[in-house]
Design a protein around this motif. Sequence first.
Motif, short mmCIF file in Angstrom:
data_model
loop_
_atom_site.label_atom_id
_atom_site.label_comp_id
_atom_site.label_asym_id
_atom_site.label_seq_id
_atom_site.Cartn_x
_atom_site.Cartn_y
_atom_site.Cartn_z
N ASN A 14 0.86 -1.17 0.00
CA ASN A 14 0.00 0.00 0.00
C ASN A 14 0.90 1.23 0.00
O ASN A 14 1.47 1.59 1.02
CB ASN A 14 -0.92 -0.02 1.22
N LEU A 15 1.04 1.85 -1.17
CA LEU A 15 1.96 2.99 -1.30
C LEU A 15 1.53 4.18 -0.44
O LEU A 15 2.37 4.98 -0.05
CB LEU A 15 2.07 3.40 -2.76
N ARG A 16 0.27 4.31 -0.14
CA ARG A 16 -0.20 5.43 0.68
C ARG A 16 0.25 5.30 2.14
O ARG A 16 0.33 6.29 2.85
CB ARG A 16 -1.71 5.53 0.62
#
Length: 106
Positions: free
Chosen positions: A98-100
Amino acid sequence: MSKPRHINDIRPGFFLTRLVARGPMLPARIWRPCVCTVNGEQGHDWRPTCDRIPPWQAEIGGQAADVWRVWSSRDEITEAEFLRLTGSPVSNPDRAVNLRSMAPIY
């Protein structure tokens, strides 16, 4: 730029490699565990004073791997980089990233 390596001259170290084409770069290492009976202490890295020479061992992303695959890998890294990458979510290719939720890289 990494130092040139001779394919038949395996040495311990830390490397970056991929499990699949265009996959994430994963930390890998090559080491030789000690199984000596003379020095009396267990759990240390192999050294010339040990009385037995065990085979090389390798791991990619924390899982056992073929020594030749790691040795012929692309880039050599430092131990500090290896330790940093082993805690990274990218080093676990089986889990979605999850890049966020990740800290920025710059």
